[in-house]
Write a protein that holds these residues in place. Structure first.
Motif, short mmCIF file in Angstrom:
data_model
loop_
_atom_site.label_atom_id
_atom_site.label_comp_id
_atom_site.label_asym_id
_atom_site.label_seq_id
_atom_site.Cartn_x
_atom_site.Cartn_y
_atom_site.Cartn_z
N MET A 1 -12.48 10.43 -85.52
CA MET A 1 -11.16 10.44 -84.88
C MET A 1 -10.13 10.91 -85.89
N THR A 2 -9.37 11.91 -85.55
CA THR A 2 -8.36 12.46 -86.45
C THR A 2 -7.22 11.47 -86.61
N LYS A 3 -6.78 11.27 -87.83
CA LYS A 3 -5.70 10.35 -88.10
C LYS A 3 -4.42 11.14 -88.36
N ASN A 4 -3.28 10.60 -87.94
CA ASN A 4 -1.99 11.25 -88.16
C ASN A 4 -0.99 10.17 -88.53
N ALA A 5 -0.78 9.99 -89.82
CA ALA A 5 0.08 8.91 -90.28
C ALA A 5 1.54 9.15 -89.93
N GLU A 6 1.89 10.42 -89.65
CA GLU A 6 3.29 10.73 -89.35
C GLU A 6 3.66 10.39 -87.93
N PHE A 7 2.66 10.18 -87.07
CA PHE A 7 2.95 9.92 -85.66
C PHE A 7 3.61 8.55 -85.53
N ASN B 1 -12.42 16.05 -76.54
CA ASN B 1 -13.39 15.53 -75.57
C ASN B 1 -13.81 14.12 -75.98
N ILE B 2 -12.91 13.15 -75.75
CA ILE B 2 -13.20 11.76 -76.11
C ILE B 2 -13.31 10.91 -74.85
N PHE B 3 -13.86 9.72 -75.02
CA PHE B 3 -14.07 8.82 -73.88
C PHE B 3 -12.75 8.44 -73.21
N CYS B 4 -11.75 8.10 -74.02
CA CYS B 4 -10.47 7.65 -73.47
C CYS B 4 -9.82 8.72 -72.60
N ARG B 5 -9.99 9.97 -73.00
CA ARG B 5 -9.41 11.05 -72.20
C ARG B 5 -10.02 11.06 -70.79
N ASN C 1 -17.92 15.41 -78.48
CA ASN C 1 -17.06 14.25 -78.71
C ASN C 1 -17.11 13.87 -80.19
N PRO C 2 -15.98 13.94 -80.90
CA PRO C 2 -16.00 13.63 -82.34
C PRO C 2 -16.36 12.19 -82.62
N GLU C 3 -16.13 11.30 -81.67
CA GLU C 3 -16.50 9.90 -81.87
C GLU C 3 -18.03 9.74 -81.93
N VAL C 4 -18.73 10.69 -81.28
CA VAL C 4 -20.19 10.64 -81.24
C VAL C 4 -20.79 11.44 -82.39
N HIS C 5 -20.47 12.74 -82.43
CA HIS C 5 -21.17 13.59 -83.42
C HIS C 5 -20.58 13.48 -84.83
N ASP D 1 -18.60 10.43 -85.96
CA ASP D 1 -18.50 9.04 -86.41
C ASP D 1 -19.68 8.18 -86.00
N GLY D 2 -20.61 8.72 -85.20
CA GLY D 2 -21.86 8.02 -84.94
C GLY D 2 -21.87 6.99 -83.84
N PHE D 3 -20.82 6.94 -83.02
CA PHE D 3 -20.83 5.96 -81.92
C PHE D 3 -21.79 6.41 -80.82
N THR D 4 -22.42 5.44 -80.19
CA THR D 4 -23.41 5.70 -79.14
C THR D 4 -22.95 5.19 -77.78
N SER D 5 -22.37 3.99 -77.77
CA SER D 5 -22.00 3.34 -76.51
C SER D 5 -20.48 3.17 -76.40
N TYR D 6 -20.01 3.25 -75.17
CA TYR D 6 -18.58 3.08 -74.90
C TYR D 6 -18.39 2.39 -73.56
N LEU D 7 -17.52 1.40 -73.53
CA LEU D 7 -17.09 0.77 -72.29
C LEU D 7 -15.57 0.65 -72.33
N GLY D 8 -14.92 1.24 -71.33
CA GLY D 8 -13.46 1.19 -71.31
C GLY D 8 -12.91 1.11 -69.90
N VAL D 9 -11.72 0.55 -69.78
CA VAL D 9 -11.03 0.45 -68.49
C VAL D 9 -9.61 0.98 -68.66
N PRO D 10 -9.03 1.55 -67.60
CA PRO D 10 -7.65 2.03 -67.70
C PRO D 10 -6.66 0.87 -67.69
N VAL D 11 -5.59 1.02 -68.44
CA VAL D 11 -4.49 0.06 -68.44
C VAL D 11 -3.27 0.78 -67.89
N PHE D 12 -2.57 0.13 -66.96
CA PHE D 12 -1.48 0.80 -66.25
C PHE D 12 -0.13 0.15 -66.54
#
Length: 324
Positions: free
Chosen positions: A1-7, A76-80, A103-107, A109-120
């Motif tokens: 995951m790209t980091k941006n300290a200025e954001f 191309n990330i899961f949250c998108r 997906n950079p989180e997969v290839h 950083d090595g993550f395999t599984s993801y579970l997420g829900v939208p927050v409104f």
């Protein structure tokens, strides 16, 4: 995951009183999520035009993404996927699904599984996602899905309270007729603008506007038409100044504008734009002909602002009398 300290984090984290939104409570909720799922990482991620920002990250050594990290909005990330579909996403093993190969989180950083829900947000817009990630393949049962929904309800309840707070704040600083800042709102925002001008060594000018013979407009055409004139003035002011400038209705038929200037001629140029706007738009809206007197001062950033506001008012009255 790209980091941006200025954001910069969104304003609700910076400006909201902690008795309304408890960041500490959110942090505990994220930590609890990761612990209950026995997952190495849990997150509350906010979607913004700048990208996907990790607003809260679980506090574990195994979590590679600290709060404040941002990934580009087109990655191309899961949250998108969740934000685009507005639905839950469970990927038990991303490494066997071709759609996640980029997906950079997969290839990366090595993550395999993801579970997420939208927050409104309370108005139905997507705030972002509430999720857990694991380096191993997972097999979450329905009870886990129910659990993550229950925890995200806690976050949405806080967002609903925040939405109410923002509505109350807007009502407190906005003029209900013209839709621009009322006196209180103008003074609050003007103070912030002056602080910025001091840091950037910029020059500001203050214009004070009053409609000529406004009582006569109300007497001859009715208060409904008078209200339309006031709305028209607010519209012209918004059109004639920069987005970073501050405008407001001080009450009655008096308006003000705190504007960025480069030299003394800018004040005359802005005044002329405003007057031209009155003439042009009045014809379009079939409003009665009216004129306005506009006083101004070049702001002294170290002098009391209320004092300079009064000086601009006096300059406006001087110009009004000079016109006869």
């Amino acid at each position: 995951m790209t980091k941006n300290a200025e954001f910069e984090t969104e304003r609700f984290l910076l400006d909201t009183p902690h008795d309304l939104i408890s960041i500490e409570k959110w942090q505990k909720t994220i930590n609890l999520l990761a612990r209950l799922f026995d997952a190495p990482a849990g997150f509350l991620v906010q979607y913004t035009p700048h990208g996907f920002q990790v607003t809260i990250a679980s506090e574990q050594d195994s979590n590679p993404y600290p709060a404040g990290g941002v990934i580009e909005p087109d990655a191309n990330i899961f949250c998108r996927r969740i934000v685009e579909t507005r639905t839950d996403l469970y990927v038990s093993n991303a490494k066997i699904e071709p759609c996640w190969e980029t997906n950079p989180e997969v290839h990366d950083d090595g993550f395999t599984s993801y579970l997420g829900v939208p927050v409104f947000w309370p108005d139905g817009e997507v705030f972002g996602t509430f999720c857990v990630m694991d380096y191993q393949e997972t097999d979450y049962q329905d009870t886990y899905i129910e659990l993550i929904h229950h925890l995200k309800d806690i976050l949405e309840a806080d967002l609903a309270m925040l939405g109410l707070y923002e509505q109350m704040q807007k009502l407190a600083i906005t003029d209900s007729l013209s839709g621009i800042n009322n006196r209180r709102g103008f003074l609050v925002l003007a103070e912030q603008r002056i602080k910025l001008a001091k840091r950037t060594e910029s020059q500001l000018g203050l214009l004070y506007l009053d409609v000529d013979d406004f009582k006569l407009i109300n007497d001859q055409h009715g208060h409904g038409v008078g209200d339309l004139v006031l709305k028209h003035i607010a519209s012209v002011l918004k059109e004639c100044v920069r987005q970073s400038d501050v405008i407001g209705r001080m009450g009655g038929d008096e308006f003000v504008a705190l504007v960025l200037i480069d030299d003394d001629n800018d004040m005359d140029a802005i005044r002329n734009r405003i007057i031209d706007g009155f003439d042009r738009q009045s014809d379009d809206l079939s409003l009665p002909l009216f004129s306005a007197s506009i006083g101004d001062v070049k702001l002294e950033l170290t002098t009391d602002f209320e004092t300079q506001l009064a000086a601009a008012d006096r300059d406006m009255l001087h110009r009004k009398r000079a016109r006869g």
